[in-house]
Scaffold this motif. Structure first.
Motif, PDB file in Angstrom:
ATOM      1  N   ALA A 143       5.179   4.210   9.240  1.00  0.00           N
ATOM      2  CA  ALA A 143       4.664   3.173   8.589  1.00  0.00           C
ATOM      3  C   ALA A 143       3.134   2.693   8.619  1.00  0.00           C
ATOM      4  O   ALA A 143       2.711   1.939   7.975  1.00  0.00           O
ATOM      5  CB  ALA A 143       5.656   1.859   8.917  1.00  0.00           C
ATOM      6  N   GLY A 144       2.560   3.237   9.715  1.00  0.00           N
ATOM      7  CA  GLY A 144       1.368   3.016   9.897  1.00  0.00           C
ATOM      8  C   GLY A 144       0.299   4.518   9.525  1.00  0.00           C
ATOM      9  O   GLY A 144      -0.867   4.497   9.608  1.00  0.00           O
ATOM     10  N   PHE A 145       1.125   5.392   9.452  1.00  0.00           N
ATOM     11  CA  PHE A 145       0.410   6.824   8.909  1.00  0.00           C
ATOM     12  C   PHE A 145      -0.116   6.681   7.684  1.00  0.00           C
ATOM     13  O   PHE A 145       0.613   7.335   6.787  1.00  0.00           O
ATOM     14  CB  PHE A 145       1.313   7.632   9.557  1.00  0.00           C
ATOM     15  CG  PHE A 145       0.741   9.131   9.228  1.00  0.00           C
ATOM     16  CD1 PHE A 145      -0.642   9.486   9.810  1.00  0.00           C
ATOM     17  CD2 PHE A 145       1.321  10.248   8.466  1.00  0.00           C
ATOM     18  CE1 PHE A 145      -1.178  10.833   9.654  1.00  0.00           C
ATOM     19  CE2 PHE A 145       0.644  11.317   8.438  1.00  0.00           C
ATOM     20  CZ  PHE A 145      -0.485  11.701   8.881  1.00  0.00           C
ATOM     21  N   HIS A 146      -1.233   5.823   7.293  1.00  0.00           N
ATOM     22  CA  HIS A 146      -1.680   5.484   6.014  1.00  0.00           C
ATOM     23  C   HIS A 146      -3.206   6.058   5.854  1.00  0.00           C
ATOM     24  O   HIS A 146      -3.731   5.544   6.710  1.00  0.00           O
ATOM     25  CB  HIS A 146      -1.322   4.340   5.634  1.00  0.00           C
ATOM     26  CG  HIS A 146      -1.149   4.030   4.122  1.00  0.00           C
ATOM     27  ND1 HIS A 146      -2.474   4.037   3.180  1.00  0.00           N
ATOM     28  CD2 HIS A 146      -0.299   4.048   3.217  1.00  0.00           C
ATOM     29  CE1 HIS A 146      -2.316   3.643   2.184  1.00  0.00           C
ATOM     30  NE2 HIS A 146      -0.901   3.798   2.068  1.00  0.00           N
ATOM     31  N   PRO A 155       0.969  -1.310  -0.021  1.00  0.00           N
ATOM     32  CA  PRO A 155      -0.078   0.016   0.084  1.00  0.00           C
ATOM     33  C   PRO A 155       0.877   1.378   0.045  1.00  0.00           C
ATOM     34  O   PRO A 155       0.223   2.285  -0.218  1.00  0.00           O
ATOM     35  CB  PRO A 155      -0.776  -0.251   1.286  1.00  0.00           C
ATOM     36  CG  PRO A 155      -0.994  -1.687   1.498  1.00  0.00           C
ATOM     37  CD  PRO A 155       0.479  -2.195   1.133  1.00  0.00           C
ATOM     38  N   PHE A 156       2.048   1.108   0.384  1.00  0.00           N
ATOM     39  CA  PHE A 156       2.843   2.278   0.224  1.00  0.00           C
ATOM     40  C   PHE A 156       3.783   2.430  -1.135  1.00  0.00           C
ATOM     41  O   PHE A 156       3.751   3.222  -1.990  1.00  0.00           O
ATOM     42  CB  PHE A 156       4.078   2.400   1.308  1.00  0.00           C
ATOM     43  CG  PHE A 156       3.621   2.971   2.827  1.00  0.00           C
ATOM     44  CD1 PHE A 156       3.568   4.150   2.935  1.00  0.00           C
ATOM     45  CD2 PHE A 156       3.327   2.059   3.589  1.00  0.00           C
ATOM     46  CE1 PHE A 156       3.543   4.608   4.014  1.00  0.00           C
ATOM     47  CE2 PHE A 156       2.679   2.513   4.856  1.00  0.00           C
ATOM     48  CZ  PHE A 156       2.940   4.004   4.871  1.00  0.00           C
ATOM     49  N   MET A 176       3.331   0.080  17.763  1.00  0.00           N
ATOM     50  CA  MET A 176       3.477  -1.109  16.517  1.00  0.00           C
ATOM     51  C   MET A 176       4.357  -0.619  15.619  1.00  0.00           C
ATOM     52  O   MET A 176       4.504   0.449  15.176  1.00  0.00           O
ATOM     53  CB  MET A 176       1.970  -1.044  15.971  1.00  0.00           C
ATOM     54  CG  MET A 176       0.734  -1.785  16.703  1.00  0.00           C
ATOM     55  SD  MET A 176      -0.415  -2.210  15.835  1.00  0.00           S
ATOM     56  CE  MET A 176      -1.435  -3.102  16.935  1.00  0.00           C
ATOM     57  N   ALA A 177       4.841  -1.599  15.016  1.00  0.00           N
ATOM     58  CA  ALA A 177       5.863  -1.589  14.049  1.00  0.00           C
ATOM     59  C   ALA A 177       5.610  -2.926  13.236  1.00  0.00           C
ATOM     60  O   ALA A 177       6.378  -3.881  13.159  1.00  0.00           O
ATOM     61  CB  ALA A 177       7.156  -1.622  14.455  1.00  0.00           C
ATOM     62  N   LEU A 178       4.328  -2.811  12.389  1.00  0.00           N
ATOM     63  CA  LEU A 178       3.865  -4.008  11.798  1.00  0.00           C
ATOM     64  C   LEU A 178       3.711  -3.615  10.250  1.00  0.00           C
ATOM     65  O   LEU A 178       3.645  -2.645   9.900  1.00  0.00           O
ATOM     66  CB  LEU A 178       2.650  -4.661  12.448  1.00  0.00           C
ATOM     67  CG  LEU A 178       2.933  -5.096  13.943  1.00  0.00           C
ATOM     68  CD1 LEU A 178       1.664  -5.605  14.493  1.00  0.00           C
ATOM     69  CD2 LEU A 178       3.828  -6.263  14.004  1.00  0.00           C
ATOM     70  N   GLY A 179       3.172  -4.604   9.512  1.00  0.00           N
ATOM     71  CA  GLY A 179       2.813  -4.335   8.145  1.00  0.00           C
ATOM     72  C   GLY A 179       1.462  -3.577   8.191  1.00  0.00           C
ATOM     73  O   GLY A 179       0.762  -3.670   9.235  1.00  0.00           O
ATOM     74  N   VAL A 180       1.012  -2.970   7.182  1.00  0.00           N
ATOM     75  CA  VAL A 180      -0.278  -2.182   7.065  1.00  0.00           C
ATOM     76  C   VAL A 180      -1.383  -2.938   7.452  1.00  0.00           C
ATOM     77  O   VAL A 180      -2.290  -2.536   8.230  1.00  0.00           O
ATOM     78  CB  VAL A 180      -0.470  -1.552   5.791  1.00  0.00           C
ATOM     79  CG1 VAL A 180      -1.913  -0.916   5.476  1.00  0.00           C
ATOM     80  CG2 VAL A 180       0.676  -0.600   5.238  1.00  0.00           C
ATOM     81  N   SER A 181      -1.659  -4.241   6.761  1.00  0.00           N
ATOM     82  CA  SER A 181      -2.849  -4.822   7.078  1.00  0.00           C
ATOM     83  C   SER A 181      -2.649  -5.664   8.403  1.00  0.00           C
ATOM     84  O   SER A 181      -3.838  -5.819   9.056  1.00  0.00           O
ATOM     85  CB  SER A 181      -3.143  -5.989   5.940  1.00  0.00           C
ATOM     86  OG  SER A 181      -2.024  -6.872   6.013  1.00  0.00           O
TER      87      SER A 181
END
Length: 387
Positions: A256-259, A45-46, A228-233
């Motif tokens: 990485a979550g600011f999406h 998604p990035f 958190m430091a995980l993938g978007v989903s």
């Protein structure tokens, strides 16, 4: 006859010398730029919209004759968020395709692996899609980060949550990579200073999708906040699971979550309400009414059919714009040295990203601001700016 042979030999040596002196990836009519992306993994998604937005910038530049007569050729490889594939991609781009620079490479451990190939040739690494401090530390002439680091943004966000939301005890749910370590380091510093307590620190695999057990450990630890430091989903999945379990806990995300997709995740049910994030750029949606932003959104929609460009597109546009400005400033005699010198003169407002970009010989981080945001009614709302 001997005279003609001598002249031919001199000519051959001159041509050979010119070829040897030519900068990698630069011809009279082309500049090759490489990008190693996650087009099929947990951070697609990035990467996917970032590539689209960057190519739209380059398409416009090329349609207008290029830069000093040279058109930009952005060559992209997919690593699927796998470090070995990232190294393979970099090897192809740098040694086979002979790119001039790398742009928007995604992933912290992936960039670090690719540095082993970039460093010997001094290949500039521009605006990687990772805010890890290692993108500029230790310093090197060819390293240029786009925004403030994960570390700075997470620390600022955690401090805000302590002061404004009464956060006291933090748990961590992270990927056990250099990316996860950045988030961990910022939170641990606050704990060591006595500003917060630490609870469970839980490591996750990139393909993990069941977070029930991890959230059970969070509950047992008595944490009121989870970094958190995980993938978007994965982040959406974990937060959704916590809401289903009726857990009274807040979540703090990095850039990485600011999406956009995180804010919109199950927005109708209010699942993402109250989630915080710290990043080096501002969310696009809240600024959609600004003239230049509105114009870019309209042009992006015309090209892609998407009503609102995602966060990945914003980062892709920002990185490509930085590259173009530096190539223009470097002049027609383009070398790595002239390009780096040009990068160090950039100083401008990036209206689309909502930050100020300025580089110098002593500062290879473009935008230094930290923006703390919170999800409200399915959208990111700015709550604090630190410059």
């Amino acid at each position: 006859m001997k005279q003609f042979k001598a002249l031919a030999a001199v000519a051959a040596m001159t041509v050979a010398g010119s070829a040897m002196a030519q900068t990698q990836g630069v011809t009279d009519d082309e500049i090759k730029i490489g990008g190693a992306h996650d087009l099929s993994g947990i951070f697609a998604p990035f990467s996917v919209p970032a590539v689209t937005a960057a190519n739209l910038v380059f398409d416009e530049v090329n349609a207008n004759g290029g830069i000093h007569g040279r058109k930009i050729n952005y060559i992209v490889e997919d690593h699927g968020y796998q470090v070995p594939r990232a190294a393979q991609a970099a090897n192809k781009l740098i040694n086979r395709d002979q790119v001039f620079a790398m742009l928007l490479n995604l992933g912290t451990p992936h960039n670090l692996a690719m540095f082993q190939l970039m460093e010997p040739k001094g290949i500039p690494n521009i605006s990687p899609i990772t805010a890890a401090r290692q993108m500029v530390e230790p310093p090197a002439p060819w390293k240029f980060a786009g925004t403030s680091s994960y570390y700075e943004a997470i620390k600022a966000t955690a401090e805000y949550m302590v002061a404004e939301e009464g956060a006291e005890k933090f748990c961590l749910m992270i990927l056990p990579t250099d990316f996860g370590k950045e988030i961990e380091a910022a939170v641990l510093e606050l704990a060591e200073a006595g500003e917060i307590e630490m609870g469970a620190e839980i490591s996750h695999k990139p393909d993990e999708s069941d977070f029930t057990g991890a959230l059970g450990k969070v509950a047992e630890s008595g944490c009121d906040t989870v970094g958190m430091a995980l993938g978007v989903s994965q982040q959406i999945n974990a937060i959704t699971t916590a809401r289903k379990l009726d857990m009274d806990v807040k979540f703090m995300l990095s850039g990485a979550g600011f999406h956009t997709v995180v804010a919109k995740g199950l927005a109708a049910q209010g699942v993402m309400e109250g989630v915080y994030a710290g990043a080096g750029w501002q969310d696009l949606e809240a600024r959609a009414g600004e003239p230049e932003v509105a114009e870019w959104i309209a042009s992006y929609k015309e090209a892609t059919g998407e009503d609102l460009p995602s966060t990945g597109a914003l980062l892709g546009h920002g990185g490509a714009t930085t590259l173009v400005r530096a190539l223009e400033a470097a002049g027609p005699d383009l070398t790595h040295e002239s390009f780096i010198a040009a990068m160090e003169t950039l100083d401008y407002d990036d209206v689309i990203s909502g930050n100020h970009v300025d580089y110098s010989a002593d500062d290879h981080v473009g935008a230094d601001e930290v923006f703390v945001s919170r999800i409200e009614n399915g959208s990111w709302t700015l709550v604090q700016t630190l410059e």
